[in-house]
Each structure stands twice: as structure tokens, then as C-alpha cells.
Write a protein that holds these residues in place. Sequence first.
Motif, PDB file in Angstrom:
ATOM      1  N   VAL A  83      16.469 -37.034  12.114  1.00  0.00           N
ATOM      2  CA  VAL A  83      15.571 -36.150  12.846  1.00  0.00           C
ATOM      3  C   VAL A  83      14.642 -35.491  11.828  1.00  0.00           C
ATOM      4  O   VAL A  83      15.090 -35.023  10.780  1.00  0.00           O
ATOM      5  CB  VAL A  83      16.359 -35.076  13.620  1.00  0.00           C
ATOM      6  CG1 VAL A  83      15.406 -34.062  14.253  1.00  0.00           C
ATOM      7  CG2 VAL A  83      17.246 -35.721  14.678  1.00  0.00           C
ATOM      8  N   ASN A  84      13.371 -35.478  12.126  1.00  0.00           N
ATOM      9  CA  ASN A  84      12.402 -34.840  11.243  1.00  0.00           C
ATOM     10  C   ASN A  84      12.615 -33.327  11.250  1.00  0.00           C
ATOM     11  O   ASN A  84      12.560 -32.684  12.297  1.00  0.00           O
ATOM     12  CB  ASN A  84      10.978 -35.184  11.701  1.00  0.00           C
ATOM     13  CG  ASN A  84       9.911 -34.676  10.734  1.00  0.00           C
ATOM     14  OD1 ASN A  84      10.206 -34.009   9.745  1.00  0.00           O
ATOM     15  ND2 ASN A  84       8.662 -34.978  11.044  1.00  0.00           N
ATOM     16  N   ALA A  85      12.851 -32.764  10.075  1.00  0.00           N
ATOM     17  CA  ALA A  85      13.076 -31.319   9.962  1.00  0.00           C
ATOM     18  C   ALA A  85      11.831 -30.521  10.327  1.00  0.00           C
ATOM     19  O   ALA A  85      11.912 -29.315  10.560  1.00  0.00           O
ATOM     20  CB  ALA A  85      13.516 -30.975   8.533  1.00  0.00           C
ATOM     21  N   VAL A 144      11.916 -33.306   4.852  1.00  0.00           N
ATOM     22  CA  VAL A 144      11.565 -33.789   6.192  1.00  0.00           C
ATOM     23  C   VAL A 144      12.748 -34.416   6.932  1.00  0.00           C
ATOM     24  O   VAL A 144      12.601 -34.812   8.090  1.00  0.00           O
ATOM     25  CB  VAL A 144      10.398 -34.804   6.135  1.00  0.00           C
ATOM     26  CG1 VAL A 144       9.136 -34.116   5.636  1.00  0.00           C
ATOM     27  CG2 VAL A 144      10.740 -36.001   5.254  1.00  0.00           C
ATOM     28  N   ALA A 145      13.904 -34.505   6.289  1.00  0.00           N
ATOM     29  CA  ALA A 145      15.101 -35.026   6.963  1.00  0.00           C
ATOM     30  C   ALA A 145      16.021 -33.855   7.289  1.00  0.00           C
ATOM     31  O   ALA A 145      16.428 -33.103   6.405  1.00  0.00           O
ATOM     32  CB  ALA A 145      15.813 -36.043   6.091  1.00  0.00           C
ATOM     33  N   LEU A 146      16.343 -33.693   8.552  1.00  0.00           N
ATOM     34  CA  LEU A 146      17.147 -32.551   8.998  1.00  0.00           C
ATOM     35  C   LEU A 146      18.577 -32.641   8.475  1.00  0.00           C
ATOM     36  O   LEU A 146      19.251 -33.658   8.621  1.00  0.00           O
ATOM     37  CB  LEU A 146      17.172 -32.502  10.526  1.00  0.00           C
ATOM     38  CG  LEU A 146      17.885 -31.296  11.161  1.00  0.00           C
ATOM     39  CD1 LEU A 146      17.143 -30.005  10.837  1.00  0.00           C
ATOM     40  CD2 LEU A 146      18.005 -31.483  12.674  1.00  0.00           C
ATOM     41  N   ASP A 147      19.043 -31.558   7.848  1.00  0.00           N
ATOM     42  CA  ASP A 147      20.424 -31.458   7.371  1.00  0.00           C
ATOM     43  C   ASP A 147      21.337 -31.291   8.585  1.00  0.00           C
ATOM     44  O   ASP A 147      21.201 -30.341   9.361  1.00  0.00           O
ATOM     45  CB  ASP A 147      20.546 -30.254   6.431  1.00  0.00           C
ATOM     46  CG  ASP A 147      21.941 -30.100   5.841  1.00  0.00           C
ATOM     47  OD1 ASP A 147      22.856 -30.855   6.216  1.00  0.00           O
ATOM     48  OD2 ASP A 147      22.111 -29.209   4.980  1.00  0.00           O
ATOM     49  N   LEU A 148      22.289 -32.222   8.741  1.00  0.00           N
ATOM     50  CA  LEU A 148      23.150 -32.206   9.926  1.00  0.00           C
ATOM     51  C   LEU A 148      24.470 -31.477   9.695  1.00  0.00           C
ATOM     52  O   LEU A 148      25.351 -31.521  10.555  1.00  0.00           O
ATOM     53  CB  LEU A 148      23.441 -33.650  10.380  1.00  0.00           C
ATOM     54  CG  LEU A 148      22.214 -34.518  10.699  1.00  0.00           C
ATOM     55  CD1 LEU A 148      22.663 -35.903  11.162  1.00  0.00           C
ATOM     56  CD2 LEU A 148      21.352 -33.857  11.773  1.00  0.00           C
ATOM     57  N   SER A 149      24.618 -30.802   8.567  1.00  0.00           N
ATOM     58  CA  SER A 149      25.896 -30.171   8.238  1.00  0.00           C
ATOM     59  C   SER A 149      26.300 -29.097   9.240  1.00  0.00           C
ATOM     60  O   SER A 149      27.497 -28.808   9.397  1.00  0.00           O
ATOM     61  CB  SER A 149      25.849 -29.576   6.823  1.00  0.00           C
ATOM     62  OG  SER A 149      24.822 -28.601   6.706  1.00  0.00           O
ATOM     63  N   LYS A 150      25.319 -28.516   9.935  1.00  0.00           N
ATOM     64  CA  LYS A 150      25.643 -27.469  10.908  1.00  0.00           C
ATOM     65  C   LYS A 150      25.826 -28.020  12.324  1.00  0.00           C
ATOM     66  O   LYS A 150      26.113 -27.269  13.251  1.00  0.00           O
ATOM     67  CB  LYS A 150      24.550 -26.400  10.902  1.00  0.00           C
ATOM     68  CG  LYS A 150      24.469 -25.628   9.583  1.00  0.00           C
ATOM     69  CD  LYS A 150      23.405 -24.535   9.624  1.00  0.00           C
ATOM     70  CE  LYS A 150      23.350 -23.787   8.311  1.00  0.00           C
ATOM     71  NZ  LYS A 150      22.304 -22.723   8.322  1.00  0.00           N
TER      72      LYS A 150
END
Length: 433
Positions: free
Chosen positions: A321-323, A116-122
Amino acid sequence: MKKWFLTALSLLLITVTVAGCGGSNTEAVDTKAASGGSGETIKLKMWGAVPAEAGPQAVVDAWNKENPDIQVEYVRYVNDDAGNLKLDTALMTGQDADLFMSYTVVRLQKRVDAGVALDLSKKTDYDIDGQIGPDAALWKINGNYYGIPTKKNMAFVWLNKQMLDDAGLPIPPLDWTWSDMKDYAAKLKKDKVYGLLQHEASFTASLDGTISGIGAVKADGTSNFNNPLWKEQLQILHDMMFKDKSTPEYGEQLTSKMPVDTMFLKGEAAMLNAGEFIFRSANNLKEFPHDFQIAFATVPRISKDQKDFKYPGGVGDMLSVNAKSKHQDAAWKFAKWYADGGMLPMASGGRLPSSKSVDSKQAMDLLLKGVEKQYDLDSMNKVVFGNFPSFQLDLPQQAIDARSEEYEKYFLNKQDLDTTMASMAKRHQEYIK
């Protein structure tokens, strides 16, 4: 009845799944609206643990005024087990939480594992390392960021300077120990006045700072939960509770739910082990009137010779941000704005922004506005705004829970210290395996 329940559950799961699908179409609308294009108003919900009146409402009001196409509603949750469960439930549905705060790496890890936590790597439009600094990396999980750590974490000991002066005690040095704390507390206690109170969030600060320095696992792969430094502090604290009577008994504090910050500000304790969040009460002289000056000391290490001790601090208030949100682009736009200055109304309550885009003097001025005389500025500059090696506890939640269950038995006099140390190590070893 069982058949009806299973059917209803299946329908619910299908509904949630359908709601989660088609995200690319919704996201296209988000992108257009978030960039100022036409389209219907996007409504976001941001969850955090700070009371709305202590800054968050002013933050979202300022955003909403400037961004009519993206409106944010603040939802407050209590940062305890029940409150975090409420947030996690909202995150899993993807309907009621677009942005959320995590206050420990352990809580964030759980949300990353739940997806539920958005991966910010992109995300290439915000340099977290560059904006927040090296302490941000303590929040990385599997090498990636799943949010922006938005504030400077600060934990320290709050001191009633008048009580110190009356007892002939100086403000403690930066490298003081728990033995020193014990001595101070014994000399400062009076009838109906504790020498030391501890906020629940700071109760294990020195234990955590110790294990973060020496490592939770020994070189041979066994648990380090039975280390002699932990044993020394637990013994000292037990003596303070039951021999010196200079700090509340653990069971009494838990069952009565002591409002330790209020008690300190009312003059019912000489010292308070807590964090910067107490500023929102200490600066509110209308609701928490007090005429004494507050000074500050570092969280004490356990041993004078402890060279690898780390202090609770660094950066915190991880905004993610919620994924599962249908409005990820709009939420990400708000998150960047919040980190780079939008959160400034929170400064008066002690939440100083960690982003280099924010003028630190402006944040400090907001923190001290109208209350400069309430604080000993010399100790504030050395401790509150000092630079110390810090940590973010990354132990598994199961190990943390096991540790607390075992030392609770000790502080409730249900088992001795040696048994406590052995049990903590044994249970931690099981998780290592």
C-alpha cells in the motif's frame, strides 16, 4: 527563466504537500466506505507488471463487482528500469498509485527508503507469517513487513522433452550442475536451434543462489564477489557462448532483445532458464502453438559439492500500500482480499497464491486446465511444486549494478575473467565501506 522555474517548482511542491496533509480526515471517510458504509465511491489504482489480459483485469473485475463502494483500476508497468521509474514517480506524488507490486527485495527497499511503502507492523488484522509461511520473512526490511508476498515464486529450466528424447538425454537430476548444463546444451544444439536460452530475469540465478548461501561478505569483512564458484560459472557460460556456440552471445541477446520465451515455444531452443511467468505463454496454445511436451529441471548449482546452494523461489509479487495514498484503509482491504484468494485468476498464467487460505489443488487445476498433456507431470511435480531452500537477494542495488557492468565487459570480450573478478570485488568493497 530560472526564476520562473523555481517559482513553479515551489508551487508544485506546496500543492503536493497540501494534498498529502489532512490525511486523517480523508482516512476517516475511507474507513467508513471500506467497511460498507455510505459515502462516495473510492477509486484506487493498482500497479503491476503482468499484462491486464493475463489475469489482473479478471481480478479487479471480480472485486469491483462485489465492492461498488471501492473500485480498483489496474495499471500495467513494464518491470524494467524505465517501468520502475515510472511507478516510483507515481508513488511519490501519491495521486496515481494506491497499491503496487514489487518483484525484488531490492526494488522494495528503495521504495521503503523513499517512504512510499506503508509499514504494516501496526496492522493486527492479518498475520503475514501465519498466512504466507516462513518464506515471507525473506521480504522483511528492518524487521517489518511493507507488503504481502502474494505468490509462490518458482524458477527452473524449461525443457523440450522431444529434443531430449531425440538426443538420448534423460531429464536432468535435481542436483545437476552448470558443467552438466554445458554438456546438455552442446548435445542439443542444432542448426537454428540453441541448446540453451536464458531469460534476463534468470541470467544470474545460480550466481545469486551461490552468494546467498556462502555470504556476500567474508569473515574478515572483505567482498566475496571474487569467489571461485562465480568464476567457474562465468567461464562455463563464456565457453558456451564463444566456443560451443550453444547459447547466444551476450551482446547479441541484449541488442536484438531476443524474445526467448517465444523462441523456446517455437522450437528454436531445447532449454530455457526462466520462471513460472512463462506459463502464461506456454498455456496459450492459440497464440503460441507447439506440439512438444515440456519437462522441467532445477536451476543448476555450480559445483556438485555445493551444499549451501539456494534456489530462486520462495514467495514473491509483494503487494504494498502506498504510504502517500489518501485511501490506505480501502487499499489494505483490497490487498488482504487479493492475497487470500482474490488473485486466483492469475493461476492459469503460473502465479500460484502463497496464502494458506487458498486451496493449492484449485490453483494447480487452474494452471493445468486444458493443457495437462502439454507437460511432463512427473518432472513438474518434482521441480515446479518441489520444496527447495530458497533466497531473496538482498544485495544493494549499486553492488548488483556494478557486478552486471563488470561481467558484461567479460561477455563482450572487453576484459578478461581475472580482471572481471577483481573489479567486481573491488567495487563491492567500496559499497561495504
